[in-house]
Scaffold this motif. Sequence first.
Motif, PDB file in Angstrom:
ATOM      1  N   TRP A   1       8.209  -0.289   5.400  1.00  0.00           N
ATOM      2  CA  TRP A   1       6.888   0.049   4.003  1.00  0.00           C
ATOM      3  C   TRP A   1       7.323  -0.777   3.048  1.00  0.00           C
ATOM      4  O   TRP A   1       7.325  -1.486   1.838  1.00  0.00           O
ATOM      5  CB  TRP A   1       7.043   1.781   3.871  1.00  0.00           C
ATOM      6  CG  TRP A   1       6.421   2.815   4.716  1.00  0.00           C
ATOM      7  CD1 TRP A   1       6.784   3.693   5.827  1.00  0.00           C
ATOM      8  CD2 TRP A   1       4.683   2.508   5.556  1.00  0.00           C
ATOM      9  NE1 TRP A   1       6.162   3.576   6.975  1.00  0.00           N
ATOM     10  CE2 TRP A   1       4.748   3.084   6.161  1.00  0.00           C
ATOM     11  CE3 TRP A   1       4.097   1.208   4.804  1.00  0.00           C
ATOM     12  CZ2 TRP A   1       3.720   3.450   7.061  1.00  0.00           C
ATOM     13  CZ3 TRP A   1       2.348   1.255   4.900  1.00  0.00           C
ATOM     14  CH2 TRP A   1       2.227   2.767   6.310  1.00  0.00           C
ATOM     15  N   SER A   2       8.727  -0.825   2.469  1.00  0.00           N
ATOM     16  CA  SER A   2       9.695  -1.648   1.191  1.00  0.00           C
ATOM     17  C   SER A   2       8.891  -2.786   1.748  1.00  0.00           C
ATOM     18  O   SER A   2       8.255  -3.318   0.980  1.00  0.00           O
ATOM     19  CB  SER A   2      10.878  -1.839   1.228  1.00  0.00           C
ATOM     20  OG  SER A   2      11.174  -0.306   1.202  1.00  0.00           O
ATOM     21  N   LEU A   3       8.812  -3.571   3.227  1.00  0.00           N
ATOM     22  CA  LEU A   3       8.572  -4.591   3.822  1.00  0.00           C
ATOM     23  C   LEU A   3       7.064  -5.415   3.262  1.00  0.00           C
ATOM     24  O   LEU A   3       6.372  -6.149   2.411  1.00  0.00           O
ATOM     25  CB  LEU A   3       8.715  -5.615   5.060  1.00  0.00           C
ATOM     26  CG  LEU A   3       8.053  -6.647   6.290  1.00  0.00           C
ATOM     27  CD1 LEU A   3       8.047  -7.768   5.439  1.00  0.00           C
ATOM     28  CD2 LEU A   3       8.073  -6.677   7.208  1.00  0.00           C
ATOM     29  N   ARG A   4       5.784  -4.001   3.465  1.00  0.00           N
ATOM     30  CA  ARG A   4       4.762  -4.299   3.074  1.00  0.00           C
ATOM     31  C   ARG A   4       4.419  -4.000   1.280  1.00  0.00           C
ATOM     32  O   ARG A   4       3.702  -4.597   1.251  1.00  0.00           O
ATOM     33  CB  ARG A   4       3.957  -3.057   3.890  1.00  0.00           C
ATOM     34  CG  ARG A   4       3.697  -2.706   5.281  1.00  0.00           C
ATOM     35  CD  ARG A   4       3.198  -1.802   5.505  1.00  0.00           C
ATOM     36  NE  ARG A   4       3.261  -1.826   7.148  1.00  0.00           N
ATOM     37  CZ  ARG A   4       3.688  -1.008   7.975  1.00  0.00           C
ATOM     38  NH1 ARG A   4       4.874   0.209   7.670  1.00  0.00           N
ATOM     39  NH2 ARG A   4       3.491  -1.085   9.483  1.00  0.00           N
ATOM     40  N   GLY A   5       5.034  -3.206   1.236  1.00  0.00           N
ATOM     41  CA  GLY A   5       5.119  -3.404  -0.447  1.00  0.00           C
ATOM     42  C   GLY A   5       5.735  -4.493  -1.041  1.00  0.00           C
ATOM     43  O   GLY A   5       4.860  -5.159  -1.330  1.00  0.00           O
ATOM     44  N   TRP A   6       6.850  -5.362  -0.579  1.00  0.00           N
ATOM     45  CA  TRP A   6       7.265  -6.601  -1.059  1.00  0.00           C
ATOM     46  C   TRP A   6       5.974  -8.040  -0.756  1.00  0.00           C
ATOM     47  O   TRP A   6       5.804  -8.549  -1.753  1.00  0.00           O
ATOM     48  CB  TRP A   6       8.238  -6.844  -0.867  1.00  0.00           C
ATOM     49  CG  TRP A   6       9.060  -7.766  -0.800  1.00  0.00           C
ATOM     50  CD1 TRP A   6      10.179  -7.977  -1.629  1.00  0.00           C
ATOM     51  CD2 TRP A   6       9.201  -8.891   0.108  1.00  0.00           C
ATOM     52  NE1 TRP A   6      10.691  -9.164  -2.277  1.00  0.00           N
ATOM     53  CE2 TRP A   6      10.405 -10.090  -0.736  1.00  0.00           C
ATOM     54  CE3 TRP A   6       9.090 -10.008   0.535  1.00  0.00           C
ATOM     55  CZ2 TRP A   6      10.291 -11.662  -0.940  1.00  0.00           C
ATOM     56  CZ3 TRP A   6       9.175 -11.201   1.270  1.00  0.00           C
ATOM     57  CH2 TRP A   6      10.330 -11.935   0.465  1.00  0.00           C
ATOM     58  N   LEU A   7       5.704  -7.577   0.919  1.00  0.00           N
ATOM     59  CA  LEU A   7       4.112  -8.487   0.529  1.00  0.00           C
ATOM     60  C   LEU A   7       3.553  -8.613   0.001  1.00  0.00           C
ATOM     61  O   LEU A   7       3.041  -9.859  -0.496  1.00  0.00           O
ATOM     62  CB  LEU A   7       4.140  -8.876   2.475  1.00  0.00           C
ATOM     63  CG  LEU A   7       5.062  -9.314   3.724  1.00  0.00           C
ATOM     64  CD1 LEU A   7       5.310  -8.905   4.480  1.00  0.00           C
ATOM     65  CD2 LEU A   7       5.666 -10.478   3.401  1.00  0.00           C
ATOM     66  N   ALA A   8       3.199  -7.227  -0.207  1.00  0.00           N
ATOM     67  CA  ALA A   8       1.402  -6.928  -0.680  1.00  0.00           C
ATOM     68  C   ALA A   8       1.666  -7.711  -2.760  1.00  0.00           C
ATOM     69  O   ALA A   8       1.194  -8.652  -3.401  1.00  0.00           O
ATOM     70  CB  ALA A   8       1.485  -6.353  -0.944  1.00  0.00           C
ATOM     71  N   CYS A   9       3.196  -7.639  -3.014  1.00  0.00           N
ATOM     72  CA  CYS A   9       3.543  -8.140  -4.468  1.00  0.00           C
ATOM     73  C   CYS A   9       3.617  -9.688  -4.730  1.00  0.00           C
ATOM     74  O   CYS A   9       3.821 -10.422  -5.400  1.00  0.00           O
ATOM     75  CB  CYS A   9       4.945  -7.333  -4.793  1.00  0.00           C
ATOM     76  SG  CYS A   9       4.772  -5.708  -5.780  1.00  0.00           S
ATOM     77  N   LYS A  10       4.500 -10.656  -3.233  1.00  0.00           N
ATOM     78  CA  LYS A  10       3.780 -11.457  -2.945  1.00  0.00           C
ATOM     79  C   LYS A  10       2.832 -11.958  -3.612  1.00  0.00           C
ATOM     80  O   LYS A  10       3.002 -13.522  -3.597  1.00  0.00           O
ATOM     81  CB  LYS A  10       5.198 -12.037  -1.894  1.00  0.00           C
ATOM     82  CG  LYS A  10       6.795 -11.688  -1.635  1.00  0.00           C
ATOM     83  CD  LYS A  10       7.596 -12.363  -2.918  1.00  0.00           C
ATOM     84  CE  LYS A  10       7.235 -13.736  -2.122  1.00  0.00           C
ATOM     85  NZ  LYS A  10       8.863 -14.976  -3.047  1.00  0.00           N
ATOM     86  N   GLN A  11       2.073 -11.954  -2.691  1.00  0.00           N
ATOM     87  CA  GLN A  11       0.631 -12.152  -2.268  1.00  0.00           C
ATOM     88  C   GLN A  11      -0.072 -11.824  -3.352  1.00  0.00           C
ATOM     89  O   GLN A  11      -1.124 -12.980  -3.105  1.00  0.00           O
ATOM     90  CB  GLN A  11       0.001 -11.901  -1.711  1.00  0.00           C
ATOM     91  CG  GLN A  11      -1.231 -11.546  -1.255  1.00  0.00           C
ATOM     92  CD  GLN A  11      -1.385 -12.554  -0.247  1.00  0.00           C
ATOM     93  OE1 GLN A  11      -0.211 -13.524  -0.327  1.00  0.00           O
ATOM     94  NE2 GLN A  11      -2.753 -13.066  -0.019  1.00  0.00           N
ATOM     95  N   SER A  12       0.563 -10.835  -4.644  1.00  0.00           N
ATOM     96  CA  SER A  12      -0.332 -11.047  -5.801  1.00  0.00           C
ATOM     97  C   SER A  12      -0.067 -12.511  -6.547  1.00  0.00           C
ATOM     98  O   SER A  12      -0.519 -13.180  -7.577  1.00  0.00           O
ATOM     99  CB  SER A  12       0.341 -10.035  -6.428  1.00  0.00           C
ATOM    100  OG  SER A  12       1.651 -10.115  -6.931  1.00  0.00           O
TER     101      SER A  12
END
Length: 221
Positions: A13-24
């Motif tokens: 789940w941390s990977l998902r949150g981190w990728l979401a931040c990168k995508q922003s």
Amino acid sequence: MKLIIGNKAYSSWSLRGWLACKQSGLHFEEMTVPLYDSEWDERKREEDLAPSSGKVPILWDGEAVIWDSLAILEYLADKVGRERYWPKDDVARGMARAIAAEMHSGYLPLRRECPMNLRKVFENVTISDETRHDAIRILQLWAEARARFGKEGPYLFGTFSAADIMFAPIVTRFVTYSFTLPGFAAAHVEAMMAHPWMLEWIDAAQNEDWVIEKFETTPTK
């Protein structure tokens, strides 16, 4: 913004949150906390982690605090524009949201039996019928997304989207546990594992010192 995450080798789940931040495209500070070590029970009560009861990832943006990866993704989409995360086409966007939600709430046998571990590759793994059913369902969804909406690129809906973010840890599980995949799925896995953000995360995972023993074993019946 500050994003608190768990061990990169294990925390899906941390990977998902981190990728979401990168995508922003927004700048964010990253803070890693080791999960389940001797100080974990005390650490999860600290101010930064208390709102989520110790669950990671958790995003702080000024006075706003958001936990749960999908909630973080949607918060950032509201902040920078939903088209950065979701397909523009209404039909494609509807399916992308549906499969992202299914990933968020489902596939518990696969997630429990094959925990994310980016430092291992297991061969000749025995999985349960329930986990096999989960994998088949995921492949069916990937096949439909790729066939209907994936012609403009190597990702589920062509260009990198929220759906790819939500399924990213499944991609790594298919690699870690040596799942035999049909050609279209193997090509998608290869594209995801070669994504610069995935390479950055995986490289960092290799350099972590922490080991969580319960995630180091091979699934057996």
